[in-house]
Design a protein around this motif. Sequence first.
Motif, mmCIF file in Angstrom:
data_model
loop_
_atom_site.group_PDB
_atom_site.id
_atom_site.type_symbol
_atom_site.label_atom_id
_atom_site.label_comp_id
_atom_site.label_asym_id
_atom_site.label_seq_id
_atom_site.Cartn_x
_atom_site.Cartn_y
_atom_site.Cartn_z
ATOM 1 N N GLU A 8 14.492 -69.505 12.495
ATOM 2 C CA GLU A 8 13.705 -69.446 13.722
ATOM 3 C C GLU A 8 12.811 -70.672 13.815
ATOM 4 O O GLU A 8 11.870 -70.834 13.047
ATOM 5 N N PHE A 9 13.087 -71.550 14.762
ATOM 6 C CA PHE A 9 12.253 -72.732 14.930
ATOM 7 C C PHE A 9 10.872 -72.372 15.480
ATOM 8 O O PHE A 9 9.936 -73.116 15.339
ATOM 9 N N ASP A 10 10.729 -71.199 16.106
ATOM 10 C CA ASP A 10 9.437 -70.792 16.645
ATOM 11 C C ASP A 10 8.403 -70.589 15.549
ATOM 12 O O ASP A 10 7.211 -70.621 15.802
ATOM 13 N N ASP A 11 8.859 -70.392 14.304
ATOM 14 C CA ASP A 11 7.943 -70.182 13.193
ATOM 15 C C ASP A 11 7.288 -71.482 12.715
ATOM 16 O O ASP A 11 6.343 -71.453 11.965
ATOM 17 N N VAL A 12 7.827 -72.619 13.135
ATOM 18 C CA VAL A 12 7.317 -73.908 12.684
ATOM 19 C C VAL A 12 6.306 -74.420 13.702
ATOM 20 O O VAL A 12 6.601 -74.553 14.871
ATOM 21 N N LYS A 38 14.371 -90.605 3.144
ATOM 22 C CA LYS A 38 15.482 -89.684 2.925
ATOM 23 C C LYS A 38 15.116 -88.298 3.446
ATOM 24 O O LYS A 38 13.947 -88.006 3.722
ATOM 25 N N LYS A 39 16.118 -87.437 3.561
ATOM 26 C CA LYS A 39 15.879 -86.071 4.016
ATOM 27 C C LYS A 39 14.895 -85.358 3.098
ATOM 28 O O LYS A 39 14.037 -84.596 3.561
ATOM 29 N N GLU A 40 14.978 -85.626 1.817
ATOM 30 C CA GLU A 40 14.058 -84.995 0.863
ATOM 31 C C GLU A 40 12.618 -85.413 1.151
ATOM 32 O O GLU A 40 11.684 -84.610 1.012
ATOM 33 N N ASP A 41 12.404 -86.670 1.570
ATOM 34 C CA ASP A 41 11.062 -87.140 1.924
ATOM 35 C C ASP A 41 10.521 -86.364 3.117
ATOM 36 O O ASP A 41 9.339 -86.013 3.162
ATOM 37 N N LEU A 42 11.382 -86.106 4.105
ATOM 38 C CA LEU A 42 10.957 -85.329 5.275
ATOM 39 C C LEU A 42 10.585 -83.912 4.862
ATOM 40 O O LEU A 42 9.584 -83.359 5.343
ATOM 41 N N ALA A 43 11.362 -83.331 3.950
ATOM 42 C CA ALA A 43 11.053 -81.984 3.457
ATOM 43 C C ALA A 43 9.709 -81.974 2.732
ATOM 44 O O ALA A 43 8.919 -81.041 2.882
ATOM 45 N N GLN A 44 9.431 -83.020 1.964
ATOM 46 C CA GLN A 44 8.149 -83.108 1.251
ATOM 47 C C GLN A 44 6.978 -83.189 2.230
ATOM 48 O O GLN A 44 5.916 -82.610 1.987
ATOM 49 N N VAL A 45 7.155 -83.897 3.340
ATOM 50 C CA VAL A 45 6.091 -83.977 4.349
ATOM 51 C C VAL A 45 5.812 -82.590 4.916
ATOM 52 O O VAL A 45 4.654 -82.195 5.073
ATOM 53 N N LEU A 46 6.865 -81.837 5.232
ATOM 54 C CA LEU A 46 6.678 -80.477 5.734
ATOM 55 C C LEU A 46 6.018 -79.596 4.680
ATOM 56 O O LEU A 46 5.143 -78.792 4.996
ATOM 57 N N LEU A 47 6.420 -79.757 3.438
ATOM 58 C CA LEU A 47 5.859 -78.980 2.341
ATOM 59 C C LEU A 47 4.365 -79.265 2.183
ATOM 60 O O LEU A 47 3.572 -78.357 1.973
ATOM 61 N N GLY A 49 2.285 -79.919 4.343
ATOM 62 C CA GLY A 49 1.514 -79.265 5.399
ATOM 63 C C GLY A 49 1.001 -77.912 4.948
ATOM 64 O O GLY A 49 0.102 -77.345 5.559
ATOM 65 N N GLY A 50 1.570 -77.376 3.853
ATOM 66 C CA GLY A 50 1.080 -76.140 3.251
ATOM 67 C C GLY A 50 1.516 -74.861 3.928
ATOM 68 O O GLY A 50 1.084 -73.795 3.545
ATOM 69 N N LYS A 51 2.374 -74.920 4.927
ATOM 70 C CA LYS A 51 2.744 -73.716 5.664
ATOM 71 C C LYS A 51 4.089 -73.132 5.231
ATOM 72 O O LYS A 51 4.486 -72.099 5.716
ATOM 73 N N MET A 52 4.823 -73.841 4.342
ATOM 74 C CA MET A 52 6.142 -73.355 3.949
ATOM 75 C C MET A 52 6.484 -73.788 2.536
ATOM 76 O O MET A 52 5.850 -74.676 1.989
ATOM 77 N N THR A 53 7.504 -73.140 1.995
ATOM 78 C CA THR A 53 7.975 -73.485 0.652
ATOM 79 C C THR A 53 8.908 -74.694 0.751
ATOM 80 O O THR A 53 9.352 -75.061 1.845
ATOM 81 N N LEU A 54 9.228 -75.281 -0.399
ATOM 82 C CA LEU A 54 10.138 -76.422 -0.418
ATOM 83 C C LEU A 54 11.506 -76.015 0.112
ATOM 84 O O LEU A 54 12.133 -76.756 0.867
ATOM 85 N N SER A 55 11.962 -74.824 -0.245
ATOM 86 C CA SER A 55 13.251 -74.332 0.238
ATOM 87 C C SER A 55 13.257 -74.221 1.763
ATOM 88 O O SER A 55 14.215 -74.625 2.426
ATOM 89 N N GLU A 56 12.189 -73.679 2.326
ATOM 90 C CA GLU A 56 12.085 -73.561 3.787
ATOM 91 C C GLU A 56 12.004 -74.935 4.440
ATOM 92 O O GLU A 56 12.620 -75.170 5.484
ATOM 93 N N ALA A 57 11.271 -75.855 3.824
ATOM 94 C CA ALA A 57 11.141 -77.207 4.372
ATOM 95 C C ALA A 57 12.498 -77.912 4.398
ATOM 96 O O ALA A 57 12.860 -78.554 5.387
#
Length: 129
Positions: A8-12, A38-47, A49-57
Amino acid sequence: MSKMNNFEFDDVVVESSERPVKFPEPDTTPGKSARTIKKEDLAQVLLNGGKMTLSEARHVVDAFFEAIRSSLEGGGHVRLYGFGNFELRKKDQRPGRNPKTGAKIEIAARRVVTFHASARLRARIDEGQ
């Protein structure tokens, strides 16, 4: 794949698009560009933010790119406000030359993805930001 379709993108929530984003230190592996993200760098930025886990990011990043990929595969356009447009273009068959031998060849028709930066992105790049 089914996991991605159920996300669900509404959760982000992005609090501010003007907030500076801190990417991890660049990869300094010899032979690699120091500014490659890299994609992993983008996931780390989302992570971070403190609102999601690495897996979710990672899932959000994968879902984002899958949405772009699916749209382009289906012949659609992708418009990202403030960033640019990805479009699919058809290139007709055309004559060409083998650069090694100089022999004439026919280059097959194909589809290619083009990117056009938005005026906003071009202005930021020109300003050196």
